[in-house]
Design a protein around this motif. Structure first.
Motif, PDB file in Angstrom:
ATOM      1  N   ASP A 223      -3.218  68.043 -47.256  1.00  0.00           N
ATOM      2  CA  ASP A 223      -4.511  67.867 -47.922  1.00  0.00           C
ATOM      3  C   ASP A 223      -5.499  67.081 -47.058  1.00  0.00           C
ATOM      4  N   GLY A 224      -5.092  66.797 -45.814  1.00  0.00           N
ATOM      5  CA  GLY A 224      -5.939  66.016 -44.937  1.00  0.00           C
ATOM      6  C   GLY A 224      -5.713  64.526 -45.126  1.00  0.00           C
ATOM      7  N   ALA A 225      -6.383  63.724 -44.336  1.00  0.00           N
ATOM      8  CA  ALA A 225      -6.283  62.265 -44.422  1.00  0.00           C
ATOM      9  C   ALA A 225      -7.561  61.654 -43.882  1.00  0.00           C
ATOM     10  N   ASP A 226      -7.954  60.570 -44.500  1.00  0.00           N
ATOM     11  CA  ASP A 226      -9.135  59.821 -44.068  1.00  0.00           C
ATOM     12  C   ASP A 226      -8.736  58.352 -44.047  1.00  0.00           C
ATOM     13  N   VAL A 227      -8.422  57.843 -42.852  1.00  0.00           N
ATOM     14  CA  VAL A 227      -7.840  56.520 -42.704  1.00  0.00           C
ATOM     15  C   VAL A 227      -8.767  55.625 -41.898  1.00  0.00           C
ATOM     16  N   THR A 228      -9.063  54.458 -42.436  1.00  0.00           N
ATOM     17  CA  THR A 228      -9.770  53.426 -41.689  1.00  0.00           C
ATOM     18  C   THR A 228      -8.823  52.252 -41.506  1.00  0.00           C
ATOM     19  N   ALA A 229      -8.544  51.900 -40.275  1.00  0.00           N
ATOM     20  CA  ALA A 229      -7.586  50.836 -39.977  1.00  0.00           C
ATOM     21  C   ALA A 229      -7.962  50.172 -38.671  1.00  0.00           C
ATOM     22  N   ARG A 230      -7.394  49.001 -38.450  1.00  0.00           N
ATOM     23  CA  ARG A 230      -7.734  48.235 -37.252  1.00  0.00           C
ATOM     24  C   ARG A 230      -6.896  48.672 -36.059  1.00  0.00           C
ATOM     25  N   CYS A 231      -7.531  48.646 -34.905  1.00  0.00           N
ATOM     26  CA  CYS A 231      -6.827  48.919 -33.652  1.00  0.00           C
ATOM     27  C   CYS A 231      -6.101  47.652 -33.223  1.00  0.00           C
ATOM     28  N   TRP A 232      -4.790  47.643 -33.434  1.00  0.00           N
ATOM     29  CA  TRP A 232      -3.973  46.483 -33.096  1.00  0.00           C
ATOM     30  C   TRP A 232      -3.501  46.541 -31.637  1.00  0.00           C
ATOM     31  N   ALA A 233      -3.557  47.742 -31.060  1.00  0.00           N
ATOM     32  CA  ALA A 233      -3.144  47.919 -29.667  1.00  0.00           C
ATOM     33  C   ALA A 233      -3.742  49.221 -29.164  1.00  0.00           C
ATOM     34  N   TRP A 234      -3.794  49.364 -27.838  1.00  0.00           N
ATOM     35  CA  TRP A 234      -4.220  50.643 -27.279  1.00  0.00           C
ATOM     36  C   TRP A 234      -3.512  50.903 -25.962  1.00  0.00           C
ATOM     37  N   GLU A 235      -3.449  52.185 -25.618  1.00  0.00           N
ATOM     38  CA  GLU A 235      -2.945  52.620 -24.321  1.00  0.00           C
ATOM     39  C   GLU A 235      -3.972  53.564 -23.708  1.00  0.00           C
ATOM     40  N   LEU A 236      -4.213  53.406 -22.428  1.00  0.00           N
ATOM     41  CA  LEU A 236      -5.167  54.243 -21.713  1.00  0.00           C
ATOM     42  C   LEU A 236      -4.489  54.798 -20.474  1.00  0.00           C
ATOM     43  N   ASP A 237      -4.434  56.125 -20.386  1.00  0.00           N
ATOM     44  CA  ASP A 237      -3.809  56.790 -19.242  1.00  0.00           C
ATOM     45  C   ASP A 237      -4.880  57.575 -18.496  1.00  0.00           C
ATOM     46  N   PRO A 238      -5.530  56.961 -17.502  1.00  0.00           N
ATOM     47  CA  PRO A 238      -6.614  57.653 -16.790  1.00  0.00           C
ATOM     48  C   PRO A 238      -6.147  58.923 -16.093  1.00  0.00           C
ATOM     49  N   ALA A 239      -4.921  58.912 -15.565  1.00  0.00           N
ATOM     50  CA  ALA A 239      -4.432  60.090 -14.844  1.00  0.00           C
ATOM     51  C   ALA A 239      -4.304  61.293 -15.774  1.00  0.00           C
ATOM     52  N   ALA A 240      -3.851  61.048 -16.999  1.00  0.00           N
ATOM     53  CA  ALA A 240      -3.705  62.134 -17.971  1.00  0.00           C
ATOM     54  C   ALA A 240      -4.995  62.395 -18.744  1.00  0.00           C
ATOM     55  N   GLY A 241      -5.951  61.461 -18.647  1.00  0.00           N
ATOM     56  CA  GLY A 241      -7.204  61.610 -19.377  1.00  0.00           C
ATOM     57  C   GLY A 241      -7.050  61.402 -20.872  1.00  0.00           C
ATOM     58  N   THR A 242      -6.121  60.512 -21.275  1.00  0.00           N
ATOM     59  CA  THR A 242      -5.878  60.294 -22.693  1.00  0.00           C
ATOM     60  C   THR A 242      -6.028  58.815 -23.052  1.00  0.00           C
ATOM     61  N   VAL A 243      -6.374  58.588 -24.309  1.00  0.00           N
ATOM     62  CA  VAL A 243      -6.415  57.239 -24.863  1.00  0.00           C
ATOM     63  C   VAL A 243      -5.652  57.264 -26.182  1.00  0.00           C
ATOM     64  N   ALA A 244      -4.922  56.181 -26.471  1.00  0.00           N
ATOM     65  CA  ALA A 244      -4.044  56.179 -27.641  1.00  0.00           C
ATOM     66  C   ALA A 244      -4.144  54.844 -28.377  1.00  0.00           C
ATOM     67  N   PRO A 245      -5.040  54.744 -29.350  1.00  0.00           N
ATOM     68  CA  PRO A 245      -5.072  53.544 -30.169  1.00  0.00           C
ATOM     69  C   PRO A 245      -3.921  53.508 -31.168  1.00  0.00           C
ATOM     70  N   ILE A 246      -3.434  52.327 -31.450  1.00  0.00           N
ATOM     71  CA  ILE A 246      -2.420  52.098 -32.488  1.00  0.00           C
ATOM     72  C   ILE A 246      -3.128  51.415 -33.649  1.00  0.00           C
ATOM     73  N   LEU A 247      -3.147  52.061 -34.807  1.00  0.00           N
ATOM     74  CA  LEU A 247      -3.889  51.568 -35.953  1.00  0.00           C
ATOM     75  C   LEU A 247      -2.934  51.021 -37.002  1.00  0.00           C
ATOM     76  N   VAL A 248      -3.230  49.823 -37.492  1.00  0.00           N
ATOM     77  CA  VAL A 248      -2.388  49.174 -38.507  1.00  0.00           C
ATOM     78  C   VAL A 248      -3.224  48.950 -39.757  1.00  0.00           C
ATOM     79  N   GLU A 249      -2.747  49.479 -40.869  1.00  0.00           N
ATOM     80  CA  GLU A 249      -3.460  49.319 -42.139  1.00  0.00           C
ATOM     81  C   GLU A 249      -3.161  47.953 -42.752  1.00  0.00           C
ATOM     82  N   GLY A 250      -4.142  47.441 -43.496  1.00  0.00           N
ATOM     83  CA  GLY A 250      -3.949  46.218 -44.258  1.00  0.00           C
ATOM     84  C   GLY A 250      -4.024  44.946 -43.468  1.00  0.00           C
ATOM     85  N   THR A 251      -4.571  44.986 -42.235  1.00  0.00           N
ATOM     86  CA  THR A 251      -4.668  43.780 -41.425  1.00  0.00           C
ATOM     87  C   THR A 251      -6.122  43.383 -41.246  1.00  0.00           C
TER      88      THR A 251
END
Length: 357
Positions: A329-357
């Motif tokens: 049914d889809g999802a609509d999530v607002t959460a804080r970025c508690w951590a992130w990973e950035l891989d320039p070689a792969a061209g990707t970014v990966a935030p880790i979102l934690v709800e309730g913080t």
């Protein structure tokens, strides 16, 4: 695809640039986390390296800084370095937060002090021997008395972690920034009630499908991940042990099972009011269980890290209905970025979102 990092080897702890390291490459993504350290393995091609690399990568003395589009994104202190007859040298660097686990609190006393002021005061004991460290502190509005003793052998990182775990305690992180002279870098320790911008309608929106290629939600009520009754313990044994009040979530009255959680946020804590604060903070986090969202997105298409969002900010994940097996049914999530990973070689970014913080 993201620009590849420009690496600098700097003198730690002054922050002065010793040499640029064009043949240095990371074996994985750059990553940051609130209130703790991350590590990174790197490889240095000695056959293509310029003079000065030995001092610029010296274990225990070198600070590596990665700049992307001239913005300092990551810094780490070199701890192990392996080199020999091979063309490459291997390094592992740990972000400056990890250095604070190698420093101990001296005798300190705080009376009626804001929790952020206490954290800044503890961290300030490191400054005389780390001249590139600056402290930016924002009051929490919560005051407390704290005594630290050299004989307790408590690390600076442990002291900051205990303060962060209090109900209303300050969060903290350490950011690399250019020195005004551009001959090196400064490290800014930020201490605040909340790191980053928290909004119910954040401007940074990650869409799936779209820039987000894969995402996952991890929910858990395992021990330490969820609880409806909590108690914090401190110094002492048996009847003399300091304990908090036993706090019970309103969920129990609504029919939830009792899941108990007892732990010691600090074996030297003797004040039950401090333990009460730890227990209240823990119950607020644990009663609904842990829910963490991880996602991987294209750097070229996703909101830009560093300008549109950063560590601690609230961001939004929008999953369109009918596009995901896990959330049909889809999802609509607002959460804080508690951590992130950035891989320039792969061209990707990966935030880790934690709800309730």
């Amino acid at each position: 695809m993201a620009s590849l990092p420009v690496w600098y080897g700097c003198d730690w702890p002054s922050g002065r640039i010793v040499a640029e390291l064009p043949s240095l490459s990371a074996s994985g993504p750059l990553s940051r986390r609130l209130g703790t350290f991350t590590t990174l393995s790197l490889s240095l091609d000695l056959g293509a390296q310029s003079p000065g690399w030995v001092a610029a990568t010296q274990e225990g003395r070198a600070l590596l800084v990665a700049c992307i589009d001239d913005v300092p994104m990551w810094a780490g202190v070199v701890l192990p370095r392996d080199r020999g007859s091979a063309r490459t040298a291997s390094l592992t660097a740990t972000t400056p937060e990890g250095y604070l686990a190698r420093r101990y609190t001296p005798d300190l006393a705080f009376t009626g002090s804001d929790l952020s002021s206490i954290a800044a005061g503890v961290l300030a004991t490191v400054q005389p021997t780390v001249p590139c460290l600056d402290i930016a502190s924002t009051p929490t509005g919560m005051v407390d008395d704290r005594i630290y003793r050299d004989s307790d052998d408590k690390t600076v990182s442990a002291a900051l972690g205990e303060l962060m775990a209090l109900d209303g305690g300050p969060e903290w992180t350490i950011d690399p920034v250019w020195a005004p002279s551009r001959t090196g870098f400064r490290l800014t320790a930020r201490i605040a009630p909340r790191i980053g911008s928290v909004s119910a309608m954040p401007t940074a929106v990650f869409d799936f499908p779209g820039p987000v290629t894969v995402y996952a939600e991890k929910s858990s009520y395992e021990s330490g991940q969820g609880a409806t009754v909590v108690r914090a313990t401190g110094a002492g044994e048996g009847d003399t042990r300091a304990v908090s009040a036993t706090l019970t979530s309103p969920l129990v009255a609504a029919g939830w099972p009792v899941y108990e959680y007892r732990w010691s946020p600090g074996s030297d804590i003797t004040d039950s009011s401090v333990l009460d604060s730890h227990a209240a903070a823990a119950l607020a986090l644990l009663q609904s269980g842990a829910s963490t969202w991880s996602l991987t997105a294209s750097v070229a298409e996703a909101p830009a890290l560093g300008s549109e969002w950063q560590l601690g900010d609230a961001v939004r994940l929008l999953v369109q209905p009918g596009t995901s097996f896990g959330h049909p049914d889809g999802a609509d999530v607002t959460a804080r970025c508690w951590a992130w990973e950035l891989d320039p070689a792969a061209g990707t970014v990966a935030p880790i979102l934690v709800e309730g913080t």
